[in-house]
Scaffold this motif. Sequence first.
Motif, short mmCIF file in Angstrom:
data_model
loop_
_atom_site.label_atom_id
_atom_site.label_comp_id
_atom_site.label_asym_id
_atom_site.label_seq_id
_atom_site.Cartn_x
_atom_site.Cartn_y
_atom_site.Cartn_z
N PHE A 171 -12.20 29.29 -3.37
CA PHE A 171 -10.97 30.08 -3.37
C PHE A 171 -10.90 31.07 -4.53
CE2 PHE A 171 -9.99 26.13 -1.15
CZ PHE A 171 -9.45 26.61 0.02
N LEU A 172 -12.00 31.26 -5.25
CA LEU A 172 -11.97 32.12 -6.43
C LEU A 172 -11.64 33.56 -6.09
CD1 LEU A 172 -12.39 32.46 -9.45
CD2 LEU A 172 -14.85 32.73 -9.03
N THR A 182 -3.15 24.70 -9.27
CA THR A 182 -3.10 23.26 -9.02
C THR A 182 -4.41 22.79 -8.41
OG1 THR A 182 -0.71 23.37 -8.66
CG2 THR A 182 -1.86 21.42 -7.82
N LEU A 183 -4.97 23.59 -7.50
CA LEU A 183 -6.26 23.24 -6.91
C LEU A 183 -7.35 23.17 -7.98
CD1 LEU A 183 -6.45 25.34 -3.61
CD2 LEU A 183 -5.92 22.93 -3.89
N PHE A 184 -7.30 24.09 -8.95
CA PHE A 184 -8.31 24.09 -10.00
C PHE A 184 -8.20 22.84 -10.87
CE2 PHE A 184 -8.39 29.04 -9.95
CZ PHE A 184 -9.00 28.99 -8.70
N VAL A 185 -6.98 22.41 -11.14
CA VAL A 185 -6.79 21.18 -11.92
C VAL A 185 -7.32 19.97 -11.14
CG1 VAL A 185 -5.08 19.62 -12.92
CG2 VAL A 185 -4.84 22.10 -13.21
N GLY A 245 -7.58 24.35 2.00
CA GLY A 245 -6.80 25.25 2.82
C GLY A 245 -5.39 24.74 3.04
N VAL A 246 -5.26 23.43 3.20
CA VAL A 246 -3.92 22.84 3.38
C VAL A 246 -3.15 22.84 2.07
CG1 VAL A 246 -2.70 20.72 3.99
CG2 VAL A 246 -4.72 21.41 5.30
N GLY A 290 -13.91 17.84 -4.51
CA GLY A 290 -12.92 18.58 -5.29
C GLY A 290 -13.35 19.98 -5.67
N ALA A 291 -14.37 20.50 -5.01
CA ALA A 291 -14.92 21.81 -5.39
C ALA A 291 -14.10 22.94 -4.77
CB ALA A 291 -16.38 21.91 -4.97
#
Length: 452
Positions: free
Chosen positions: A40-41, A173-176, A164-165, A34-35
Motif C-alpha cells: 500500500f506504499l 495503522t496498517l504500518f504499525v 484491503g479490508v 503483516g506485510a
Amino acid sequence: MSIDSLRRSARSTVSGLPGAFWWLWLSTLVNRTGAFVLTFLSLFLTQELGHSAWFAGLVVALHGLGGVAGSPLGGMLTDRWGRRPTMVTMHLAAATCTVLLALVTSAWGIAAVVLLMGVAMQGVRPSINATIADLVPADDVRRAYALNYWALNLGFAIAAIGGGVATVLGYRTLFVIDAVATVLCALIVFLRLPETRPESGKDGASGGAEQEKVSIGTVLRDAPFRTLVLLNLFVCLVFTAPWIGLPLTMAGQGLDPSAYGVVIAVNGVVIVAFQLLVNRLTDKRSPAMLLTVSSLLFALGTGATALAGSSLAFAATVVVWTIGEMIHVPTNAAATARLAPEHARGRYQGVMGMSWAVAGFVAPILAGAIVDGPGPDVLWIACAVIGAVAALGYQTRLRAALASAEEDADTEEADMEETVEAVMEEAEQSVAAPESTGTAAAVSSPASSSGS
C-alpha cells in the motif's frame, strides 16, 4: 487427480523436514501476513500524502536500491556474525523503519526511511536462505526453499486481503500492524531457532584460514556462480517487468484498473493453490533443466502478453509465467546453496540477492520508459528474447557445473553417513569392551583367590 492423491502428495511434500525449519517457515508466514507497507506504499504516498505518481515510483525504486546494498551486507553478517543474530537484527531494523514511516511526513524523510527499509528487508534474506541450507539435507533443500516461498506468498495473499479490508483504519495503522508482525517474527527466530553457522577453527577443524579469505570479490570470481547470478538477473528483469508494464498495457487497451487487480491476483492464487503440487512434480529433477524450463515459461508468458486483448487472455499469460516463477525461485536458491562452500553460504546468497534487488530497481524504470517510448509490444518482445537467452545460458553454460555440484553434495552426504555409522560402531565396541573385561575379571577372581 483425486482428493486423496492430492492429500498424499501434500503430505509427502511437507514430511521429513527438521522441526527448526518449521519455526523458520512460521516466522516467514507471520512476517508476510503483516506485510502491508510495500502493498500500500504507493497509495499511501499519492492518496494520503498527496505526492505525485512520479515521486511514488521513485520511492519504490529506492526500496530496491536499498536492497542492492542490503543483500551483500546481510550475506557478510550471516557468515561472520551468525544466521540467527543477523535475522533478528534485520527484522527489528525493518520494524523500526516501518514505525518511522507512519510518523515521518517530509518527502525526503520518507525516501530515506524507505531506502533503509530496503536495506533491512533484503539484508535478512541471505541469513534465511543460508539457515535452510544448514538445516535441511542436500536432497531436500529445493523442497524446503519451495515450502518457504509458499509461506511467503500465502502470507502476502492474507496481507493483501486483510489490508484491503483494514484500510478503513488508515494506512499508518496498517504500518504499525506490519511492525508488530515483524517484531513477532524476530521473537520466533530468537526464541525457537538455533544458530546453524558452521563452527571453524576448533579442535583442528579445517577451513578456518580459508574462511578469513572469503569476500564478495572471492564469490564473484567463482565463474559458475557468477554465471548463475547473471542469468538470474536476466530472469528477474523479465519477472519484474509485468508488475509495471502489465497495468500500463491493459490501461492502454482501455481496460478498467480493477481488471488489472483481478488479473494480477491470479499470480498469488496460483502460487498458494499449486506450489506444493508443482514442487512434487519437479522434485529430484535436474536443476539446469528446471531453470531452463522456468526461463522458457517466463519468455512464453511475457511474450504472449503482446498478443493479449482481453482480461482473460492477460490472466492466461500471468498463469504461464507464474508457473515459471514457482519452479525458478526455489531451484535458483537451491543451486546457489549447491555451489556455495558451507562456510560462505551467507555471502553467496547475498550476492545472489543483489541480482533480485538490481532488477527491482532497474526493471520498473526500463519498463516504464519502453512503454512510454517504443510501446508495450517492444517491452514484451524484449522480455521474451531475454527469457530465451537465459534458458539457453542455463542449458549450455551451467548444466555441467550444477550436475557436478549435485554429485559433490551427494558424495559429501554419503561420506557423512559413513562417518556417522563408523562412529556409532566404534561407540558400540567401546561400550561392549568394558563389559567383556568386567566379565573376565569376575570369572578369574575366584581362581586367583583360591590360588592364594
